[in-house]
Design an enzyme around this catalytic site. Structure first.
Site, short mmCIF file in Angstrom:
data_model
loop_
_atom_site.label_atom_id
_atom_site.label_comp_id
_atom_site.label_asym_id
_atom_site.label_seq_id
_atom_site.Cartn_x
_atom_site.Cartn_y
_atom_site.Cartn_z
N ASP A 243 0.84 -1.20 0.00
CA ASP A 243 0.00 0.00 0.00
C ASP A 243 0.87 1.24 0.00
O ASP A 243 2.08 1.19 0.28
CB ASP A 243 -0.95 0.00 1.19
CG ASP A 243 -0.22 0.00 2.53
OD1 ASP A 243 0.81 -0.70 2.65
OD2 ASP A 243 -0.68 0.68 3.47
N GLU B 172 0.02 -1.23 5.73
CA GLU B 172 1.12 -0.69 6.54
C GLU B 172 0.98 0.81 6.75
O GLU B 172 1.23 1.32 7.84
CB GLU B 172 2.46 -1.02 5.89
CG GLU B 172 3.67 -0.77 6.80
CD GLU B 172 4.19 0.66 6.75
OE1 GLU B 172 4.96 1.04 7.67
OE2 GLU B 172 3.84 1.40 5.81
#
Length: 475
Positions: free
Chosen positions: A104, A169
């Site tokens: 991400d 994350e």
């Protein structure tokens, strides 16, 4: 420099395939996997599946582990993206390395100040610009390309590999700890070492190995003075104002020279050993370049060692903002009914979050009682613990040899002032040595506009990961 075994062939092959590797990065950057934006949730899953297919083509066994649903602030429930768990077994007798990365990215829009579309990889002056190029899609692809290169030459990968690639994350790794804990006696059981590539060099040109991170304790100090916002012309001078109270408290936390005024906050800080002092002396760090990068006339400290120690191994307190206060252009004569001051303490090894929280809460409570305001006060906090590792471990020595084989220099041994909670999480769950092996440079602007990874870092970083696998095969 003479290289052992097939490593010289691998390096040449990586150079030959550099353009193809850049094309793969362009594909990855084009996937808008922004974990902070719920409307991009399908893109997160798409990114995980895209990466899973890349691993399957290498012969890896891949599981996409479901994490259930996330409840948004408005009560809406949406699925979390799955965690990718991959296994590439070359020989049951080989060492097994667990690799962590994330898929991400931070939010990005052209109108935020980007010079090029953030989800279109754009090369300029030897740099590859695009959201996620450095943090962390470029490094994740480096692992895939290193393995591809071994296989294309018919050279066995010298270790077994396990992959943990998540896609939350940048939003706190929600759900990751539970998933890892559930795999402690399963997927994670056979790991011998852990390698994290979610980091960058200390400077723009010299490689490093990272063996420590500060933690963070984040505080919200809420003060309420009335049931509604008040007009200062009508009520000013007759009420105890929440903003006045809060400014008093925030001013009592830290001096202009960065000294934290909270009693006992330094008591648990790990003492500086002679070996650690030597590490700081050996680090290549240009104070003038750092000062120019910050853009300030004067730093609190002028000596290299002092600057680095106060970035990495000593706690710091930063005041971040005030929620509820007027901050827009123009004039507004309101007395806010409630304000929330936000500050954090970057914690260091030996500091326990629960002890830090007690010291902070006791101090603020005492100061407020001394101040004598009748307003309501509440304190909330969240914590992420610091992490440190043994930089003289054979794992780090192998990574140092790999670095020298690519860049021709010994890597600096560094810490980071920031916090990567997954590093401590992996250390605790696996009970194995954890290495942070940075690929990108310090000026990559990982969370800012115009994020980039230098072509040199991307391609030589792929060689570094190939060399790291080569060296780990000897352990």
């Amino acid at each position: 420099m003479a290289l052992l075994g097939h490593l010289d062939q691998i390096f040449r092959k990586i150079d030959e395939n550099a353009s193809h590797f850049v094309e793969n990065l362009a594909e990855a950057v084009a996937i808008e996997s922004i974990s902070a934006w719920p409307h991009k949730r399908s893109e997160l899953t798409r990114m995980v599946r895209w990466t899973a297919e890349k691993l399957r083509k290498l012969g890896a066994q891949v599981e996409l582990k479901d994490l259930g649903e996330q409840t948004l602030p408005d009560g809406t429930r949406i699925p979390y993206p799955p965690i990718l768990l991959g296994t590439l077994v070359v020989d049951p007798d080989y060492t097994t390395v667990l690799v962590y990365g994330h898929l991400d990215v931070q939010p990005a829009r052209l109108e935020d100040g980007w010079d090029s579309p953030p989800f279109v990889l754009t090369e300029k002056n030897g740099a590859l610009y695009g959201r996620g190029s450095s943090d962390d899609k470029g490094p994740v692809l480096g692992w895939i390309h290193a393995i591809q290169t071994y296989q294309s030459l018919g050279v066995p990968v010298p270790v077994n590999l396990k992959f943990v690639f998540e896609a939350m994350e940048e939003s706190g790794s929600e759900g990751l700890r539970g998933a890892l804990e559930s795999e402690k006696e399963g997927f994670l059981k056979d790991a011998d070492y852990v390698c994290v590539t979610d980091s960058r060099w200390l400077g723009p040109s010299r490689p490093c190995l990272t063996y420590g991170l500060r933690g963070v304790s984040y505080y919200h100090v809420e003060i309420e003075c009335s049931v509604k916002d008040l007009h200062s012309g009508v009520y000013g001078g007759t009420v105890h104002e929440a903003m006045t109270d809060l400014v008093y408290l925030l001013n009592a936390l830290v001096t202009k020279d960065g000294k934290i005024l909270i009693p006992h906050i330094y008591d648990q800080v790990a003492p500086l050993s002679p070996e650690e002092a030597d590490i700081y002396k050996a680090i290549h760090f240009d104070v003038d370049v750092y000062k120019r990068d910050v853009g300030c006339k004067e730093l609190i400290y002028e000596e290299k060692e002092d600057i680095l120690m106060h970035r990495w191994r000593f706690p710091s307190l930063s005041i971040h903002g005030i929620e509820g206060a007027f901050s827009e252009p123009g004039q507004k004569t309101v007395i806010p009914r409630k304000v929330v001051g936000k500050f954090s303490i970057r914690t260091v090894p030996n500091q326990r979050p629960e002890s830090v929280e007690k010291h902070v809460t006791d101090y603020i409570t005492r100061k407020y009682e001394e101040y004598g305001s009748p307003n309501k006060i509440r304190i909330h906090s969240t914590h992420a613990t610091s992490w440190t590792e043994n930089p003289y471990h054979p794992h780090y020595e192998a990574a140092a040899r790999a670095t020298k084989s690519v860049y021709g220099v010994e890597p600096d041994l560094t810490r980071e002032g920031g916090t990567v909670p997954v590093t401590l999480m992996l250390q605790e769950v696996t009970n194995k040595n954890v290495l942070i092996l940075p690929i990108g440079a310090s000026d990559d602007a990982a969370h800012a506009q115009n994020e980039k990874i230098n072509r040199r870092n991307y391609i030589e970083g792929t060689k570094l990961l190939a060399a790291y696998l080569h060296e780990m095969g000897k352990l």
